[in-house]
Scaffold this active site. Structure first.
Site, PDB file in Angstrom:
ATOM      1  N   HIS A   1       0.815  -1.226   0.000  1.00 46.59           N
ATOM      2  CA  HIS A   1       0.000   0.000   0.000  1.00 46.59           C
ATOM      3  C   HIS A   1       0.845   1.271   0.000  1.00 46.59           C
ATOM      4  CE1 HIS A   1      -4.034  -1.838   0.544  1.00 46.59           C
ATOM      5  NE2 HIS A   1      -3.292  -2.852   0.956  1.00 46.59           N
TER       6      HIS A   1
ATOM      7  N   ASP B   1       3.202   9.324  -1.304  1.00 47.87           N
ATOM      8  CA  ASP B   1       2.028   8.580  -0.854  1.00 47.87           C
ATOM      9  C   ASP B   1       1.808   7.437  -1.823  1.00 47.87           C
ATOM     10  OD1 ASP B   1      -0.202   8.090   0.767  1.00 47.87           O
ATOM     11  OD2 ASP B   1      -0.846  10.191   0.736  1.00 47.87           O
TER      12      ASP B   1
END
Ligand code: GDG
Length: 459
Positions: A159, A368
């Site tokens: 992730h 991110d």
């Protein structure tokens, strides 16, 4: 349900488990539940509890899905979770080698807890189960399962970003950790950049090879597939939630408090990867150079604290308190507060209403993996009068949301310019940009994401 049986159960493993009684806060939890419900499933992970002894199991069953969680001892928690995972891996994977605090005993604790996860899991597995492991806490899990004789299909999804090989090799004993990825059948990443980094690392740093069909071979000779699966949101559900939120009292209260000022919103876990100090400084820069905007805008930053047991998180919290105080002290008037900095979390349904109220979302992580807030903000807009997304180039979401105003978060002037442009963007351009981004989210929602991953894993 004969079809479901023929398919085998879906076994999800992640550091934390979203139990059935907890409201599914993220799209990921609901997507995993839906996929497990369809074929029967098991979700296994840490209970979130620190017990006097590692290893206590808690079980909850909900129809066709079983949830099993494990308590960790204080030492295991500190070395595995607060230590190696969050003080070495997290900063490394977010391109912050300067923050990596590597300690050999913490790496050993990390490996020990992964082995413990494998010990428990192996007793619960059936031969036709398909196993899907999530995130950086559990990189070596498949290798530990293989060592215990597990032959099932095992997939892994990262992730976070995966940084360039040149950074990965800075981690002591990186090879022992990252080469275990070859024990998976499929490794999923958010973006093409992350995939290139993985290929480069395997090919040039640890003596792996590229096999025909794009499979990667690790130095141990085992080969696996790696591919890009950009995670998404439950678009239809988020759209509906934002529409319904317009009737909530809290939204009316927020609107009243704005007195027709344009709302700029940011929503992030309080994490140094999210670029919050840089964002606050850019807002300061904007107010300094655009006195015409004073009293006409209001910036709401929601930042629920996270990982409070890790010192770097306590430090950034103090820094933001100082910056918010500084900005308000410098520009506020008796009837105007330039920045509303809120350290708490809200029900997701309310957040969708806040997103819809905001004229601009300012989402500027330094790095991110994806950033789901950016996608949620777009989905929450009123199609007749949509707001503008200002988005960091270094969020995985930028690869799909090219119609946002893309910025380099490290440059306060660039960010302030983009904000200024967003605040005055004509309706026609706002609509065009929003429509293009919404097309992506309507096609690529969280269900499409989990289906694509599972299909590739089982094919
Ligand atoms: C990791 C990766 C990747 C936020 N505040 C509240 C709240 N949220 C929700 C948001 C969103 C989620 O949490 C945050 O997701 P992000 O993707 O923005 O960021 P991370 O937490 O860092 O997630 C990231 C993601 O995993 C998935 O792969 O995109 O890159 O770092 O859904 O709306 N939810 C509630 N109250 C809050 O105050 N209920």
């Amino acid at each position: 349900m004969t079809g479901a049986k023929a398919q085998g159960r879906l076994v999800v493993v992640s550091n934390r488990v979203a139990l059935p009684k907890q409201t599914a806060t993220g799209g990921l939890a609901s997507a995993m539940r839906a996929a497990m419900r369809e074929r029967g499933g098991l979700w296994f992970g840490w209970s979130g509890k620190i017990g006097s002894d590692t290893g206590r199991l808690r079980r909850v069953r909900d129809d066709t899905v079983e949830y099993v969680t494990l308590d960790l001892s204080r030492l295991d928690h500190d070395q595995f979770y607060a230590g190696f995972a969050n003080r070495a891996l997290w900063p490394l994977l977010h391109y912050r080698p300067d923050l990596v605090d590597y300690r050999r005993e913490q790496l050993e604790g990390y490996l020990r807890v992964n082995a413990l996860f494998a010990d428990h899991l192996v007793q619960m597995l059936e031969p036709d189960d398909v196993i899907w492991v999530h995130d950086y806490h559990l990189i070596p899990l498949a290798a530990r399962l293989r060592a215990r004789g597990v032959k099932n299909r095992i997939g892994f999804f990262l992730h976070t970003p995966l940084p360039a090989a040149a950074l990965l090799i800075g981690l002591p004993r990186h090879q022992a950790l990252f080469e275990t990825l070859s024990a998976y059948d499929l490794v999923g990443l958010h973006t093409a950049r992350d995939l290139r980094a993985l290929e480069d690392y395997f090919l040039h740093e640890i003596g792996g090879a590229m096999r025909p069909g794009g499979r990667l071979r690790g130095p141990d000779g085992r080969s696996f597939r790696a591919a890009v699966f950009p995670i998404s949101i439950d678009t239809a559900q988020v759209v509906q939630s934002a529409r319904e939120a317009t009737h909530l009292d809290e939204i009316a209260q927020l609107e009243t408090s704005l007195q027709d000022r344009a709302l700029i919103i940011g929503v992030d876990r309080l994490d140094y990867s999210k670029g919050l100090p840089e964002r606050f400084r850019a807002y300061d820069h904007l107010l300094e150079h655009r006195p015409d905007l004073h009293r006409r805008i209001s910036f709401l930053q929601i930042a629920p604290p996270s990982r409070g047991s890790v010192p770097e998180y306590r430090q950034i919290r103090r820094e933001l308190e100082r910056l918010a105080g500084h900005i308000n002290g410098k520009y506020a008037a008796p009837d105007w507060v330039p920045i509303r900095y809120v350290n708490q979390s809200f029900p997701h349904s309310l957040l969708t209403g806040y997103y819809r109220t905001a004229r601009v979302a300012l989402i500027t992580p330094l790095r991110d993996g994806m950033n789901l807030v950016a996608k949620e903000y777009v989905a929450c807009q009123d199609p007749k009068n949509p707001g503008v997304l200002v988005l960091s180039r270094f969020a995985g979401a930028a690869a799909e949301l090219g119609d946002a105003l893309l910025v380099n978060p490290a440059d306060p002037a660039e960010l302030a310019d983009a904000l200024g442009r967003a605040l005055t963007m004509p309706l026609r351009e706002r609509r065009q940009r929003w429509r293009a981004m919404m097309d992506v989210l309507e096609k690529q929602d969280i269900d499409a994401w989990s289906k694509a991953f599972l299909e590739r894993l089982t094919s």
